[in-house]
Enzyme design. Sequence first.
Site, mmCIF file in Angstrom:
data_model
loop_
_atom_site.group_PDB
_atom_site.id
_atom_site.type_symbol
_atom_site.label_atom_id
_atom_site.label_comp_id
_atom_site.label_asym_id
_atom_site.label_seq_id
_atom_site.Cartn_x
_atom_site.Cartn_y
_atom_site.Cartn_z
ATOM 1 N N ASN A 1 11.181 5.363 3.265
ATOM 2 C CA ASN A 1 10.088 6.258 4.164
ATOM 3 C C ASN A 1 9.494 5.525 5.153
ATOM 4 O O ASN A 1 9.274 4.130 5.000
ATOM 5 C CB ASN A 1 8.932 6.905 3.276
ATOM 6 C CG ASN A 1 7.738 6.155 3.129
ATOM 7 O OD1 ASN A 1 6.776 6.013 3.952
ATOM 8 N ND2 ASN A 1 7.444 5.275 2.122
ATOM 9 N N PHE B 1 1.369 6.866 7.834
ATOM 10 C CA PHE B 1 -0.112 7.394 7.421
ATOM 11 C C PHE B 1 -0.159 8.642 8.123
ATOM 12 O O PHE B 1 -1.390 8.954 8.826
ATOM 13 C CB PHE B 1 -1.022 6.447 7.987
ATOM 14 C CG PHE B 1 -1.254 5.216 7.172
ATOM 15 C CD1 PHE B 1 -0.498 5.206 5.872
ATOM 16 C CD2 PHE B 1 -2.090 4.254 7.383
ATOM 17 C CE1 PHE B 1 -0.916 3.891 5.083
ATOM 18 C CE2 PHE B 1 -2.095 3.026 6.452
ATOM 19 C CZ PHE B 1 -1.680 2.987 5.467
ATOM 20 N N SER C 1 1.194 -1.125 3.745
ATOM 21 C CA SER C 1 2.142 -0.075 4.070
ATOM 22 C C SER C 1 2.947 -0.937 5.199
ATOM 23 O O SER C 1 2.269 -1.477 6.200
ATOM 24 C CB SER C 1 1.544 1.155 4.817
ATOM 25 O OG SER C 1 2.502 1.728 5.353
ATOM 26 N N ASN D 1 4.637 0.658 7.627
ATOM 27 C CA ASN D 1 4.958 1.773 8.694
ATOM 28 C C ASN D 1 3.927 1.884 9.438
ATOM 29 O O ASN D 1 3.828 2.688 10.284
ATOM 30 C CB ASN D 1 5.227 2.961 7.796
ATOM 31 C CG ASN D 1 6.258 2.899 6.885
ATOM 32 O OD1 ASN D 1 7.519 2.126 7.321
ATOM 33 N ND2 ASN D 1 6.340 3.427 5.804
ATOM 34 N N THR D 2 2.932 0.996 9.364
ATOM 35 C CA THR D 2 1.588 0.850 10.493
ATOM 36 C C THR D 2 1.808 -0.367 11.177
ATOM 37 O O THR D 2 1.557 -1.486 10.398
ATOM 38 C CB THR D 2 0.501 1.278 10.166
ATOM 39 O OG1 THR D 2 0.488 2.714 9.640
ATOM 40 C CG2 THR D 2 -0.692 1.102 10.899
ATOM 41 N N LYS E 1 -4.425 -2.592 -2.353
ATOM 42 C CA LYS E 1 -2.920 -2.225 -2.464
ATOM 43 C C LYS E 1 -2.130 -3.324 -1.831
ATOM 44 O O LYS E 1 -2.303 -3.244 -0.724
ATOM 45 C CB LYS E 1 -2.678 -0.967 -2.446
ATOM 46 C CG LYS E 1 -1.185 -0.657 -2.803
ATOM 47 C CD LYS E 1 -0.913 0.932 -2.856
ATOM 48 C CE LYS E 1 0.382 1.321 -3.321
ATOM 49 N NZ LYS E 1 0.646 2.876 -3.309
ATOM 50 N N ASN F 1 3.097 -2.074 -3.220
ATOM 51 C CA ASN F 1 3.653 -0.822 -2.437
ATOM 52 C C ASN F 1 4.999 -0.945 -2.191
ATOM 53 O O ASN F 1 5.827 -1.796 -2.876
ATOM 54 C CB ASN F 1 2.908 -1.223 -1.044
ATOM 55 C CG ASN F 1 2.704 0.132 -0.226
ATOM 56 O OD1 ASN F 1 3.772 1.009 -0.141
ATOM 57 N ND2 ASN F 1 1.465 0.292 0.427
#
Length: 355
Positions: A119, A123, A186, A188-189, A228, A257
Amino acid sequence: MPLLSRAYPLARAALFSMDAERAHELTLAALKKTHACRVARPLIQASRPPSGTACTLMGLSLPNAVGLAAGLDKNGAYIDALGALGFGFIEVGTVTPRPQPGNPKPRLFRLPAARSLINRMGFNNHGLDAFLDNVQASRWRREGGVLGLNIGKNADTPIERAIDDYLLCLDGVYPHADYVTLNISSPNTSQLRSLQGHDALDALLAAIQARRQLLADRHGRKPPLVVKIAPDLQAEEIDAVAELVPAHGIDGIIATNTTLSRTAVQGLAHASEPGGLSGPPVHELSLDVIRRLRTRLGSETAIIGVGGIEQATQAIEKIQAGANAVQLYTGLIYRGPVLVAECVQALAALSATTA
């Protein structure tokens, strides 16, 4: 066993025939509608867990040590329905101060041969105000459920101002959370994972702890705080986390994660898609992080093990590596709610043999 657990393998075939994100949305919507109907609710309601499943995590009393990982319910819109599946605790989010659409679609991909997902959601969420409305509308906490709220930064907030976003979110979620998770891992940021570096993490945790003291005085309560982290950290980076988390009075660590590694899925369709890989390939990576953390933390700081649990044996391995509890995500997509019950029963049996 509720009907949903028996029927899910059939439903999965239909769900896997459509776009992954659309299937996710339809599944949650159907689950919520079923839970809202008193007549239909028993179709999804988990059976009462066997004796010996209750435990304590960071001072919180849990009916069992199997939780739902953040990410599945980003806006906290499905808390009560997800709680019916038998989880001992639920974590929702990640929420950011302001609404944001996330990354362009498509951004969620299945790798069925590896029982994994990639993925790059970014966010995507409706923002803090909508999130809090959903949390307060849910009955889960009022009926004794344990709820974790996971917070992050907006994509357009410069990394130098990231602390401001975390403090805004902490202010908002604090009165409504049984524990709060700082998501700094994450992939993805942009630049978010840089917050796991020693100096950046030191500054973030110092600011969070100072604000926590003010909020504790204001609200008369002190919910646990957890961080996390990623499975891709180097040994010295894990050691820095293990040093700073207890130094700043943070109560726990979620390990881990998603991973950027593609070693285990090379050659599979979608394997080259950017984003975080979840599922079985993360399990061993997570175990390595948990073991190293536990060795350096001692027994005081809680560890929640997540990543790649698709069988009860993997939940047991997380606990044996040093985790106090576990969370599920991708395994739930592939196996359905039966995985929750299997893990609860297995951890109860493990607890009985080690008591």
